[in-house]
Design an enzyme around this catalytic site. Sequence first.
Site, PDB file in Angstrom:
ATOM      1  N   CYS A 191       0.803  -1.209   0.000  1.00 21.18           N
ATOM      2  CA  CYS A 191       0.000   0.000   0.000  1.00 21.18           C
ATOM      3  C   CYS A 191       0.842   1.268   0.000  1.00 21.18           C
ATOM      4  O   CYS A 191       1.458   1.615   1.011  1.00 21.18           O
ATOM      5  CB  CYS A 191      -0.951   0.062   1.186  1.00 21.18           C
TER       6      CYS A 191
ATOM      7  N   ARG B  90       6.227  -0.764  -4.089  1.00 19.05           N
ATOM      8  CA  ARG B  90       5.774  -1.374  -2.839  1.00 19.05           C
ATOM      9  C   ARG B  90       4.919  -2.617  -3.103  1.00 19.05           C
ATOM     10  O   ARG B  90       4.718  -3.427  -2.217  1.00 19.05           O
ATOM     11  CB  ARG B  90       4.949  -0.361  -2.032  1.00 19.05           C
TER      12      ARG B  90
ATOM     13  N   TRP C 267      -2.892  -3.253  -1.536  1.00 21.74           N
ATOM     14  CA  TRP C 267      -2.494  -4.662  -1.548  1.00 21.74           C
ATOM     15  C   TRP C 267      -3.542  -5.361  -0.696  1.00 21.74           C
ATOM     16  O   TRP C 267      -3.587  -5.183   0.527  1.00 21.74           O
ATOM     17  CB  TRP C 267      -1.089  -4.796  -0.966  1.00 21.74           C
TER      18      TRP C 267
ATOM     19  N   ASN D   5      -3.871   1.845   5.463  1.00 26.50           N
ATOM     20  CA  ASN D   5      -2.946   0.701   5.464  1.00 26.50           C
ATOM     21  C   ASN D   5      -3.140  -0.043   6.763  1.00 26.50           C
ATOM     22  O   ASN D   5      -3.214   0.599   7.817  1.00 26.50           O
ATOM     23  CB  ASN D   5      -1.481   1.167   5.439  1.00 26.50           C
ATOM     24  N   GLY D   6      -3.153  -1.362   6.701  1.00 26.93           N
ATOM     25  CA  GLY D   6      -3.274  -2.144   7.935  1.00 26.93           C
ATOM     26  C   GLY D   6      -4.585  -2.902   7.965  1.00 26.93           C
ATOM     27  O   GLY D   6      -5.248  -3.057   6.932  1.00 26.93           O
TER      28      GLY D   6
ATOM     29  N   GLU E 223      19.063 -18.030  -1.173  1.00 29.01           N
ATOM     30  CA  GLU E 223      18.720 -16.727  -1.752  1.00 29.01           C
ATOM     31  C   GLU E 223      18.536 -16.845  -3.270  1.00 29.01           C
ATOM     32  O   GLU E 223      17.632 -16.240  -3.846  1.00 29.01           O
ATOM     33  CB  GLU E 223      19.801 -15.696  -1.396  1.00 29.01           C
TER      34      GLU E 223
ATOM     35  N   LYS F 117      15.170 -15.810  -5.288  1.00 20.28           N
ATOM     36  CA  LYS F 117      15.133 -14.819  -6.385  1.00 20.28           C
ATOM     37  C   LYS F 117      14.457 -15.420  -7.614  1.00 20.28           C
ATOM     38  O   LYS F 117      13.639 -14.786  -8.265  1.00 20.28           O
ATOM     39  CB  LYS F 117      16.547 -14.385  -6.775  1.00 20.28           C
TER      40      LYS F 117
ATOM     41  N   GLU G 127      10.717 -15.692  -7.009  1.00 16.72           N
ATOM     42  CA  GLU G 127      10.020 -14.397  -6.938  1.00 16.72           C
ATOM     43  C   GLU G 127       9.745 -13.806  -8.308  1.00 16.72           C
ATOM     44  O   GLU G 127       8.673 -13.275  -8.549  1.00 16.72           O
ATOM     45  CB  GLU G 127      10.886 -13.387  -6.159  1.00 16.72           C
TER      46      GLU G 127
ATOM     47  N   HIS H 156      19.430 -36.933   1.845  1.00 20.81           N
ATOM     48  CA  HIS H 156      18.416 -37.137   2.902  1.00 20.81           C
ATOM     49  C   HIS H 156      17.002 -36.929   2.372  1.00 20.81           C
ATOM     50  O   HIS H 156      16.071 -36.767   3.160  1.00 20.81           O
ATOM     51  CB  HIS H 156      18.712 -36.213   4.077  1.00 20.81           C
TER      52      HIS H 156
ATOM     53  N   LYS I  44       6.743  -4.888  -1.575  1.00 18.50           N
ATOM     54  CA  LYS I  44       8.120  -4.537  -1.192  1.00 18.50           C
ATOM     55  C   LYS I  44       8.275  -4.510   0.325  1.00 18.50           C
ATOM     56  O   LYS I  44       9.264  -5.005   0.849  1.00 18.50           O
ATOM     57  CB  LYS I  44       8.466  -3.173  -1.806  1.00 18.50           C
TER      58      LYS I  44
END
Length: 588
Positions: A2, A28, A71, A97-98, A466, A470, A473, A489, A583
Amino acid sequence: MCGIFGYVGTKNNASDLVLEGLRILEYRGYDSWGIAQLVDGVISVTKKAGRIPDGDISFKATTIALGHTRWATHGEVTDQNAHPHLDCTQKLAIIHNGIIENYDKIKVNLKKAGHKFLSETDTEVAIHLIEKNIKAGNPFREAVRSAFNEFAGLNAIIVMDAASKTFVAAKTGSPLVVGRGKGKENLIASDAPALINYTDTFHFVEDGELLEITQDSIRAFDQKTGQEKNLHWQKVDWKFASNDKGKYPHFMLKEIHEQPTIIETIVNQSIPSIEDLAETILKSYGTYLVACGTAAYAALAGTYLFSKIARRHVNYAVGSEFGYQLDFLKKGSLVIALSQSGETIDVIDAIKKAKEKGALVYALVNVLGSTLYRMADYKILLMAGAEKAVASTKAFTAKLAYLILLSYILSSQKEKGKRVLQKALSSTNRLLQNEISNIKQIAQKLVNKKHIYVIGRGLAYPIALEAALKIKEVSYIHAEGMASGELKHGPIALVEKGTPCIAFLPDDETHGANLAGAMEMSARGADIIGISFQPHEIFDYFIRVDDAREATIIPETVAAQLLAYYLAIEKGFDPDKPRNLAKSVVVK
Ligand code: AGP
C-alpha cells in the site's frame, strides 16, 4: 504494501502530482489503485483494480488530492474495494494501510444506524464511523481521533475533508511521512523517496500521533489525549536516491548493476559504525540476528561469517519465529535486526519484544527514518540507495558486505576485511562485464523448466537459498535451495533426466564435498549449472565467478540475481513487480 500519497497546496494539478507519487511508490507492490480529488466542493474518486495505466489520465483541476495503491487484505481485488472510500455524504474520503481487526462489530452498528457500505473492506467502516462522529457534533480532527481510538490492530489512515480542505492522518503501524513543500503546499506519503521532488525536510510520523495537514500548516497531536505536540523535522540527504531507471529497462537490472559502487562505498565510508557494533557485540551476553526473507538469508550468512572469521557464536531467527525463541533474552543481550525497508512487521514485532526483555537493538537498515531505524538503539544505514524492485538485490549484498567487514573487525583484521571486499568488487565487476550473455543463454535453456534445485555448502548454503528465492520471486519457476549435504536425505529422489541443478562451488574448504553433491545429481541425469572459479567436466553450463575468499558470496549472489532476472525476461514477466508480492510486508 500500500503506497500513499497526498497533496494539498496551491498547484491546481494535485491529482496529477498524486498519480506521479503513486507511480513512484509502485515498487511497494499493489493490486489496485485510486485517487480522490476535490472538485467544486465535491469529492470524486477514480479507482481501479489492476495496475496504474501508462500515460496521462485526465483529471479535473484541483489543489487537494489523495491517492493509494492497495495490496488486498479484506475483500477481493475489485474496483469497489480499491481505496479511497467515501462516507455517505461524499464529503469525506479515506485511504488506509493495515487491518482494523474489530471492523465487523463496528460495521454491524453502523449498518443499524443506516450507513450504506459499497465495499467489502474494513477501511470503509472507518469513514462511516468518522461521518457518524461529525454528525454527532465533533469537529473533523476530533471525529477522526475518536474513531481511530476505537480501532484494534495496527493501522495508518489519512482522511480528506472537503469542507476544510484538510487531511487528518493517524497511525499505530505502517509508515507515514510528511514533507513541507515550497510555498503554500504540504505533502504526505508512505515513503520519503516519493516526496523527493518537493522537499528534503520531513517529519516521520510516530505511532500514536495524529496529524492535521492543510496547505498552510502541519500540526501534530497525541492520538490518545488530543494534546498538541512538537514535530521533529529531519533533513534527508538524497545523494543515493533516484526514482528513475536510467539506461536500464527495469529497476531490478539497474539495482543489480549498482552493486559494485555500493560495495566500494561501504569499504570506504562505514567503518566507524561497524567498529562500534563490533565493540557492542564483544560486550553483549549473546547476539541474535533477526530478519525476514532475503534479509534473513543475509543473517544466516552472518552466522557462518561470525563462526569462520570471528570465531564467535551468533544466534539467528527469522522474524516471525523470533517470538518463540526469546525466553532467554535479558538485559545485556544484543539483537541485530537486518532489513531493507525497516518496515517488515515481523522484524518490528521481534524487536519490540526484545526491547521489552531489556535487550539492546542494533539495526542494519536501508531506509532512513523507517520504523526500525527509529526504534533501534543504534543503527547502521546500508547506503545501498532506494531499492525499487520488489525483489531485493543490492540491499542483500550490502548486508553481506557489512557482515564480512564486521566479522573481520571482530577478529582484529579490519584491513584484511577491506581487501577481501575489494576482491569481491573485482570479481563482481568481471562477472557484470563478461558473463551476462552467457547467463542470458542459460536462462533461455532453463525457461521451460518447472523446477530448479540450488545447492551450496557452508557460506554458499545461504546463497543457494537466496538464489532459489530470487528465481521463485521473479520467474515463478519453483526453485529449491538446500545444503548439498542434505541431498541424500530426501531431495535427490526428485532428480530425473534434465532436472536443472545450480551448484555453487567456491574455492574453499567446501569444494570437494560440494562437487560430490553435484556429481550425485549429475549421475541421476541432472543438468548442472556450475557457479564456480573454474570449469569442471560435470558442468553442463558454467558461470565463472572469480574467488574473493569469504566475500565470493557477493559475486555468487550477483550471478544468481542475473539468472533470475533473465529467466523473468524470457518468460515475459515484469521482474520489478512480481505477482502477489509487496516490497514492504507491513501486515501479518
Ligand atoms: C526479497 O526479494 C523479498 N521480496 C523479501 O523476502 C524481503 O527480503 C523480506 O520481506 C524482508 O524485507 P526487508 O528487508 O525490507 O525487511
